[in-house]
Design an enzyme around this catalytic site. Structure first.
Site, PDB file in Angstrom:
ATOM      1  N   GLY A 218       0.815  -1.206   0.000  1.00  0.00           N
ATOM      2  CA  GLY A 218       0.000   0.000   0.000  1.00  0.00           C
ATOM      3  C   GLY A 218       0.844   1.249   0.000  1.00  0.00           C
ATOM      4  O   GLY A 218       0.570   2.211  -0.720  1.00  0.00           O
ATOM      5  N   ALA A 219       1.908   1.244   0.813  1.00  0.00           N
ATOM      6  CA  ALA A 219       2.777   2.417   0.922  1.00  0.00           C
ATOM      7  C   ALA A 219       4.022   2.040   1.712  1.00  0.00           C
ATOM      8  O   ALA A 219       4.113   0.958   2.287  1.00  0.00           O
ATOM      9  CB  ALA A 219       2.037   3.576   1.598  1.00  0.00           C
ATOM     10  N   MET A 220       4.977   2.980   1.770  1.00  0.00           N
ATOM     11  CA  MET A 220       6.222   2.765   2.510  1.00  0.00           C
ATOM     12  C   MET A 220       6.656   4.071   3.148  1.00  0.00           C
ATOM     13  O   MET A 220       6.662   5.118   2.506  1.00  0.00           O
ATOM     14  CB  MET A 220       7.315   2.244   1.562  1.00  0.00           C
TER      15      MET A 220
ATOM     16  N   ASN B 182       9.287   5.813   3.996  1.00  0.00           N
ATOM     17  CA  ASN B 182      10.593   6.449   3.868  1.00  0.00           C
ATOM     18  C   ASN B 182      10.538   7.858   4.469  1.00  0.00           C
ATOM     19  O   ASN B 182       9.603   8.616   4.209  1.00  0.00           O
ATOM     20  CB  ASN B 182      10.988   6.554   2.397  1.00  0.00           C
TER      21      ASN B 182
ATOM     22  N   HIS C 273      -1.354   6.390   8.216  1.00  0.00           N
ATOM     23  CA  HIS C 273      -0.479   5.316   8.705  1.00  0.00           C
ATOM     24  C   HIS C 273       0.982   5.669   8.427  1.00  0.00           C
ATOM     25  O   HIS C 273       1.842   5.561   9.312  1.00  0.00           O
ATOM     26  CB  HIS C 273      -0.866   4.007   8.015  1.00  0.00           C
ATOM     27  N   GLU C 274       1.280   6.083   7.202  1.00  0.00           N
ATOM     28  CA  GLU C 274       2.665   6.402   6.855  1.00  0.00           C
ATOM     29  C   GLU C 274       3.146   7.640   7.592  1.00  0.00           C
ATOM     30  O   GLU C 274       4.319   7.726   7.977  1.00  0.00           O
ATOM     31  CB  GLU C 274       2.807   6.581   5.340  1.00  0.00           C
TER      32      GLU C 274
ATOM     33  N   HIS D 294       4.200   6.762  10.983  1.00  0.00           N
ATOM     34  CA  HIS D 294       5.505   6.093  10.974  1.00  0.00           C
ATOM     35  C   HIS D 294       6.670   7.077  11.128  1.00  0.00           C
ATOM     36  O   HIS D 294       7.776   6.666  11.513  1.00  0.00           O
ATOM     37  CB  HIS D 294       5.701   5.337   9.663  1.00  0.00           C
TER      38      HIS D 294
ATOM     39  N   GLU E 272       4.567  -1.164  13.103  1.00  0.00           N
ATOM     40  CA  GLU E 272       3.341  -1.364  12.343  1.00  0.00           C
ATOM     41  C   GLU E 272       2.068  -1.336  13.194  1.00  0.00           C
ATOM     42  O   GLU E 272       1.065  -0.755  12.786  1.00  0.00           O
ATOM     43  CB  GLU E 272       3.433  -2.679  11.560  1.00  0.00           C
TER      44      GLU E 272
END
Length: 863
Positions: A277-279, A281, A311-312, A315, A334
Site C-alpha cells: 500500500g505504501a512505505m 521512507n 499510517h505512513e 511512521h 506497524e
C-alpha cells in the site's frame, strides 16, 4: 534466493562491534535501461582493532573495493552478497564502486516504462533488506547513520529523496541516458539526512508531476509538502485532498504525541507497480498508484487511502524517529502506526466510523491469521531476514493494533499518550525494544504491564467467548457466565474488557436495549448484573468491539442475527455481528449455504462501505470454496439473481449500487446472467446513475471472459483503447481468466515459469488464473504447483516468489487431492526455508479448512 539472508545472531554480533557514522552514496541513473552505477563511501568505527566483519551488497559487478586506503581484490572479498572486511581499525573508511541492476519486482531500484508516453520512472523500495540492491550498506535497523545522496539522472526528471531536493547542476550529455540516447543530464547533491536506518532511505526519480504546498508545524517550523505521480496520471491525482488529509494528520499526531514532526519536509509519491500500500521512507513516502483513482471507486477504498496516508505519517514517529532494534519488535512500527492511523481517521477526518471499518476488515484479517498454523505472538521470534519478510501479516498489523486499542482502554488514553511522548523524547533517533515502551507506559499509568504484555504481546492465539446461562420460567436469566476458551496449542487465558450488549427487535428493527461493561479474566466469569434480566433477542458478547476475541452466539441470538441483522442501525454492532457469523462459518459450525442466505437476506441494510465490501468478499469465498460442491451451481444462480436485484434496487449512483453490480458480475456464470453482464458492458442495459467507466468496463469484460462469453479479440480491443499500466494489468487478468486448459497453461507459462514478467502483472494474472466457475480447470496444478515450488524459491526474488505462491496456489480447487499434495510436500521438505514452509503451511491450512466447511455444509444439505 541464496546468499541473501542475515541471521539475528549475525546482526547482533555486528552491532556490538561496529558504529556507523555516515554514508556518501553517488548513484548514476543515466547508464542505460538495465543497470546503474553506485559509488558508496562508508565511515564507521570498530570496537576491536584487527577485527573482521562484513557489509552487504547485491550487485551485478563490483569494480573496486578500498578499505582504509588499501585496494582490495573484489573477486576475493566480494562473495555471496557480502563484502568481507578484515583487519578493521578503530576508525574506518570503506569505498565500494559497483554496477547495480534495475528490477521489475518492486525491490531495490524498480524501473517502469509508461506505455502511454514511453517515459521512465524509478523508485526505491528497501524494506526489509533491499537497500543493498542499490548501495553498499550495513543492512540492519540498529546500525543507524547519516546518508548523503548524490544522483545523476536525466535533467528533466524530478528527484525526490529523504531531504529537500536541491537545485540540479548541469552534467552534460549521456549517450545512453535511461533508455533515451543523447540525453541531457544533471546532478543533484542532497544534504545529509538525520541519523536513520538504511531501510527507510529513498530515491524516487523520473518526470513525476504534482503539487507543492507547505504547513507550519506545532513548533513554528515551515514543513514543505509535495504530492506527485506519473505525468500520464496527473489529471486524476487529487493532490489537494491528499494535502488536506496530511494537514489533518500533522495536527492530530503532533497534538496527541506532544512531539513535533522531526524531519525537514514531507513528500508523497504515487509510484507504479508498487507491491504494498505504501512505505514510510523519511520525508519521501511512496504510495501505490491504485490510490490514484481514474474512475468511480468504492468509498471503502477511498477510506483505506486516508488510513494509509495517516499510517505512513504516523511512521515518521513510530519506526522512523524511533526504530525497533531488530525485526522481532516490528510491531513497534506497524501496530502503532495502524492503531494511531485509524484513531486519527476517526477523529480528524470525515471517516468518523473508521473503527467500524477496522472491526469488519482489519480484524477479520487478524482473526484468520491468528488461527493459521503459522500464528505467532505480536512480539514475534525473528531469527533471520526471511522470517521477517513473511511477517508483515494480520498479526503484526491488525491484531497488534487491536491489542493496542485494548491497552489504551486499560491504562487510559491520557496516560498512554503521555508515555508515548516520553518514549519519543527519550529514544529519538535511536533503537528500542518492547521493555523500553512498557517502562514509559508503566510510569505514566502506574500499572504493572508485565502480566498484560505476556498475555497479549508475547503469546499467540485467539480466545473464544461464549455465554452459558440458565433461564427461569419467565424467560429471565437465572444464572449467567461468560466462558473463555483457548486453542489447545495456545492455551493462554487473557484479561478482556468487554461490553455485553442486549439487543431486541423493536418495531421490526434490531436495537440495543441494555449493555453491561465488565472484565473477563478467567475461564469462567459470572456476570451478576445480568441475573434476573430478560433474555434478549440477541446477546452480543463483544459489543463496541472492545477486545480481540472470537465470539459465539447462543441459538436465539443466531436466529435473530440471520433474520434482523440488516435492520440494526449501529454500524459497529453490525460489523461485529457479521464477524461472528463469518468466523462461525469458517469453523464449519454455521453451514456456508446458511451464511450465503443470511448475506442475501440482510446485505441491503448494510450502508457502511468497508463492511459491505468485506461481506461481499466473504460471500464469494463462502459460495466458491466453502459450500458443498454438489450444490454450488444452483446456489450460485440464486446469488447472482439476488445481487442483480439488489443492484437494481439500490439508490442511483450509490456506493452500494456500484459494489453490488460488481459482485453480480463476479458470480455471473449462466448464459442468462452473462448476457446481462454483456448488456451492462455495452450499454444496452443501464442502471440509473451507474457510469460504465474504463475500470468498470474491464470488470465486466473479465466476467465475460471467465464465463466463456468473450475472448482474446475482445481483450486486445480493450487493451488497445486503454494501453496504460492499469489496462495492461486488467488485460493480464482477463487472459489468465480464459476458461480453457490452454488459457490456464498460458498464464502458468508466462508468469510462473518465466522470470521476465513485472510484479503487478504476476499479481493480476494470478487473480485471473484463480477466476474459475469450473474448478476442475485447475486440477493439473494440484501437482504442478508443488513440482515447481523449490525451483521457484531458489531462482526468483522473495517478492515474486511470495506473489506467485499467493496468486497461483489453486485454492479454488479445494479438494482432497490438493490437500494431500500440500501435505506431501510439507512432509518431504522438512528442511525447506522457514518462510517457504510457512507459506505452504498456510495454503494447506486454508485448503483443509475449506474441506471441513464443505463437509459441514454438505452434511446439513443432505440430512
Amino acid at each position: 534466493m541464496p546468499g541473501t539472508n542475515l541471521t539475528r545472531a549475525e546482526a547482533r554480533t555486528r552491532a556490538e562491534l561496529l558504529r556507523v557514522e555516515s554514508y556518501d552514496i553517488k548513484l548514476d541513473l543515466a547508464r542505460g535501461e538495465k543497470q546503474f552505477g553506485s559509488d558508496t563511501t562508508v565511515r564507521f568505527s570498530a570496537a576491536e582493532t584487527g577485527s573482521s566483519s562484513f557489509i552487504s551488497l547485491i550487485a551485478d559487478s563490483v569494480e573496486s573495493v578500498e578499505l582504509n586506503d588499501v585496494q582490495l581484490d573484489p573477486a576475493t572479498v566480494y562473495q555471496d552478497s557480502r563484502v568481507l572486511l578484515e583487519n578493521l581499525q578503530k576508525e574506518n573508511v570503506l569505498r565500494v564502486v559497483s554496477t547495480q541492476a534495475y528490477t521489475n519486482t518492486g525491490e531495490g531500484m524498480h524501473r517502469f516504462v509508461d506505455p502511454v508516453d514511453g517515459e521512465v520512472y524509478l523508485y526505491t523500495q528497501f524494506e526489509v533488506p533491499d537497500s543493498r540492491r542499490v548501495f553498499t550498506v550495513f543492512e540492519q535497523p540498529d546500525l543507524k547513520a547519516k546518508f548523503k545522496f548524490t544522483v545523476t539522472a536525466p535533467a528533466n526528471w524530478l528527484i525526490v529523496g529523504n531531504q529537500p531536493t536541491p537545485e540540479p547542476v548541469d552534467a552534460g550529455i549521456s549517450e545512453l541516458g535511461n533508455g533515451k540516447p543523447n540525453t541531457p543530464i544533471a546532478t543533484w547533491s542532497f544534504e545529509p539526512t538525520p541519523v536513520m536506518s538504511s531501510y527507510i532511505t529513498a530515491i524516487i526519480a523520473g518526470p513525476y508531476k504534482g503539487k507543492r504546498s507547505e504547513l507550519t508545524n506545532s513548533e513554528g517550523r515551515t514543513i514543505p509538502l509535495g504530492v506527485f505521480c506519473r505525468a500520464s496520471l496527473e489529471a486524476h491525482l487529487d493532490a489537494d485532498y491528499i494535502i488536506e488529509k496530511t494537514r489533518q494528520g500533522f495536527e492530530f499526531f503532533e497534538r496527541e504525541f506532544n512531539f513535533p514532526y522531526p524531519f525537514a519536509k514531507y513528500d508523497q509519491v504515487f509510484v507504479p507497480e508498487f507491491n504494498m500500500g505504501a512505505m514510510e521512507n523519511i520525508g519521501a513516502v511512496t504510495h501505490t498508484e491504485a490510490y490514484v483513482f481514474r474512475g468511480k471507486t468504492e468509498e471503502a477504498v477511498k477510506e483505506r487511502r486516508v488510513v494509509t496516508v495517516l499510517h505512513e505519517l504516523a511512521h515518521m514517529w513510530f519506526g522512523d524517529l524511533v526504530t525497533m532494534k531488530w525485526w522481532n519488535d516490528l510491531w513497534l512500527n506497524e501496530s502503532f502506526a495502524e492503531y494511531t492511523s485509524v484513531l486519527a481517521t476517526a477523529e480528524a477526518t470525515e471517516y468518523t466510523d473508521s473503527w467500524t471499518t477496522f472491526a469488519s476488515h482489519e480484524k477479520s484479517w487478524a482473526y484468520r491469521q491468528d488461527q493459521l498454523p503459522s500464528t505467532h505472538p505480536v512480539v514475534a521470534e525473528i531469527l533471520d531476514l526471511e522470517d521477517v519478510m513473511s511477517n508483515f501479516d494480520g498479526i503484526t498489523y491488525a491484531k497488534g493494533a487491536a491489542v493496542l486499542k485494548a491497552l489504551v482502554a486499560y491504562v487510559g488514553r491520557k496516560d498512554f499518550f503521555l508515555g508515548v511522548s516520553e518514549y519519543f523524547r527519550k529514544h529519538q533517533y535511536k533503537n528500542t525494544e518492547l521493555p523500553d515502551l512498557l517502562q514509559e507506559l508503566e510510569l505514566t499509568s502506574g500499572r504493572d504491564l508485565n502480566t498484560w504484555s505476556q498475555a497479549w504481546l508475547e503469546t499467540a492465539g485467539v480466545n473464544t467467548l461464549s455465554a452459558r446461562f440458565e433461564l427461569d420460567l419467565a424467560g429471565n436469566y437465572k444464572s449467567f457466565e461468560v466462558v473463555q476458551s483457548a486453542h489447545e496449542k495456545y492455551p493462554t487465558i487473557r484479561p478482556h474488557r468487554v461490553a455485553i450488549g442486549c439487543y431486541n427487535v423493536v418495531n421490526g428493527r434490531l436495537e440495543r436495549t441494555a449493555q453491561v461493561e465488565t472484565d473477563i479474566a478467567e475461564s469462567v466469569t459470572e456476570i451478576a448484573e445480568l441475573v434476573g434480566a430478560a433474555q434478549p433477542d440477541l446477546l452480543l458478547l463483544n459489543d463496541d468491539d472492545l477486545t480481540f476475541a472470537k465470539v459465539r452466539f447462543d441459538e436465539r441470538s443466531l436466529q435473530t442475527a440471520k433474520e434482523y441483522l440488516g435492520s440494526c442501525e449501529d454500524s459497529l454492532a453490525r460489523a461485529v455481528i457479521w464477524g461472528v457469523l463469518w468466523d462461525t462459518t469458517r469453523d464449519g459450525e454455521l453451514p456456508a449455504s446458511e451464511f450465503v442466505k443470511t448475506v442475501l437476506a440482510n446485505i441491503s441494510g448494510e450502508t457502511q462501505s468497508s463492511t459491505l465490501r468485506t461481506v461481499l468478499g466473504q460471500l464469494h469465498t463462502a459460495l466458491s470454496i466453502y459450500t458443498a460442491p454438489e450444490n454450488r451451481n444452483a446456489l450460485t444462480s440464486v446469488v447472482a439473481i439476488k445481487l442483480l436485484e439488489l443492484a437494481e434496487q439500490a439508490a442511483a449512483g450509490s456506493d452500494s449500487q456500484f459494489q453490488l453490480v460488481k459482485a453480480f458480475a463476479e458470480v455471473a456464470a449462466s448464459k442468462t446472467h452473462l448476457a446481462t453482464v454483456a448488456d451492462l458492458h455495452s450499454g444496452k442495459k443501464q442502471l440509473a446513475g451507474l457510469e460504465v467507466d474504463t475500470d468498470l468496463a474491464w470488470a465486466f469484460l473479465i466476467s465475460l471472459v471467465a464465463g466463456g462469453a468473450a475472448g482474446e479479440s475482445e481483450i486486445a480491443a480493450a487493451l488497445a483503447a486503454d494501453n496504460t499500466a492499469s489496462g495492461n494489468q486488467a488485460a493480464a487478468k482477463a487472459r489468465a481468466a480464459i476458461p480453457t486448459a490452454a488459457g490456464k497453461a498460458a498464464a502458468w507459462k508466462d508468469n510462473v515459469l518465466s522470470g521476465e514478467v513485472p510484479n503487478l502483472i504476476v499479481r493480476s494474472s494470478g487473480a485471473g488464473f484463480q477466476r474459475v466457475h469450473n474448478p476442475e480447470l485447475l486440477a493439473p496444478y494440484a501437482k504442478e504447483f508443488f513440482k515447481e515450488l523449490n525451483t521457484l524459491w531458489e531462482q526468483r526474488s522473495f517478492a515474486i516468489a511470495e506473489e506467485i505462491i499467493d496468486s497461483y496456489y489453486p485454492l479454488p480447487l479445494a479438494n482432497a487431492k490438493l490437500e494431500r499434495e500440500a501435505a506431501a510436500w510439507l512432509a518431504a521438505n522438512t528442511n525447506a526455508p522457514r518462510a517457504l514452509r510457512r507459506f505452504i503451511l498456510e495454503a494447506h491450512s486454508d485448503t483443509a479448512r475449506a474441506l471441513r466447511a464443505q463437509q459441514a455444509d454438505g452434511a446439513v444439505l443432505n440430512s
